[in-house]
Design a protein around this motif. Sequence first.
Motif, PDB file in Angstrom:
ATOM      1  N   UNK A  16      20.413   1.085   6.780  1.00 55.07           N
ATOM      2  CA  UNK A  16      21.636   1.380   6.026  1.00 55.07           C
ATOM      3  C   UNK A  16      22.513   2.364   6.790  1.00 55.07           C
ATOM      4  N   UNK A  17      21.898   3.384   7.383  1.00 58.20           N
ATOM      5  CA  UNK A  17      22.660   4.378   8.133  1.00 58.20           C
ATOM      6  C   UNK A  17      23.316   3.735   9.348  1.00 58.20           C
ATOM      7  N   UNK A  31       8.601   1.359   4.563  1.00 57.25           N
ATOM      8  CA  UNK A  31       9.689   0.422   4.262  1.00 57.25           C
ATOM      9  C   UNK A  31      10.938   1.153   3.792  1.00 57.25           C
ATOM     10  N   UNK A  32      10.757   2.200   2.996  1.00 61.52           N
ATOM     11  CA  UNK A  32      11.905   2.983   2.526  1.00 61.52           C
ATOM     12  C   UNK A  32      12.593   3.677   3.697  1.00 61.52           C
ATOM     13  N   UNK A  33      11.806   4.222   4.620  1.00 63.41           N
ATOM     14  CA  UNK A  33      12.389   4.875   5.801  1.00 63.41           C
ATOM     15  C   UNK A  33      13.129   3.855   6.655  1.00 63.41           C
ATOM     16  N   UNK A  34      12.565   2.677   6.807  1.00 66.87           N
ATOM     17  CA  UNK A  34      13.228   1.626   7.596  1.00 66.87           C
ATOM     18  C   UNK A  34      14.533   1.205   6.927  1.00 66.87           C
ATOM     19  N   UNK A  81       0.872  -1.177   0.000  1.00 67.65           N
ATOM     20  CA  UNK A  81       0.000   0.000   0.000  1.00 67.65           C
ATOM     21  C   UNK A  81       0.909   1.226   0.000  1.00 67.65           C
ATOM     22  N   UNK A  82       0.384   2.381  -0.349  1.00 64.49           N
ATOM     23  CA  UNK A  82       1.218   3.578  -0.488  1.00 64.49           C
ATOM     24  C   UNK A  82       1.972   3.905   0.795  1.00 64.49           C
ATOM     25  N   UNK A  83       1.326   3.819   1.925  1.00 64.18           N
ATOM     26  CA  UNK A  83       1.989   4.127   3.191  1.00 64.18           C
ATOM     27  C   UNK A  83       3.062   3.112   3.538  1.00 64.18           C
ATOM     28  N   UNK A  84       2.845   1.858   3.137  1.00 70.30           N
ATOM     29  CA  UNK A  84       3.825   0.821   3.436  1.00 70.30           C
ATOM     30  C   UNK A  84       5.130   1.051   2.688  1.00 70.30           C
ATOM     31  N   UNK A  85       5.058   1.561   1.464  1.00 71.79           N
ATOM     32  CA  UNK A  85       6.270   1.808   0.678  1.00 71.79           C
ATOM     33  C   UNK A  85       7.124   2.859   1.372  1.00 71.79           C
ATOM     34  N   UNK A  86       6.496   3.947   1.796  1.00 67.72           N
ATOM     35  CA  UNK A  86       7.242   5.012   2.464  1.00 67.72           C
ATOM     36  C   UNK A  86       7.830   4.508   3.777  1.00 67.72           C
TER      37      UNK A  86
END
Length: 64
Positions: free
Chosen positions: A23-24, A15-18, A8-13
Motif C-alpha cells: 500500500x505504501x 501478511x499485514x506487514x506485506x 497461523x499467528x505469524x503468517x497474519x503479522x
Amino acid sequence: MAENGWYADGDVAREAARARRVARLGLSVVTGLFGTVVIAGAVLVLVLALLVALALGCAMAVMY
C-alpha cells in the motif's frame, strides 16, 4: 497458510506487514505520478504564457 485454510499467528503479522508495504509503495507511485503531471502542467502554462508574451511583443513591434 495452514492446512485448514486459516493463517497461523505469524503468517497474519507477515501478511499485514506485506500489505502495508504494498500500500505504501502504491501510494508513493500514485503521488509521484500526480506530482509529475502537476509539474508538467505548470511548465506547459509557463511556456504558453511566454509564447503569448512574445507574440504580443512582436505584434507591437510591427505596429510601431
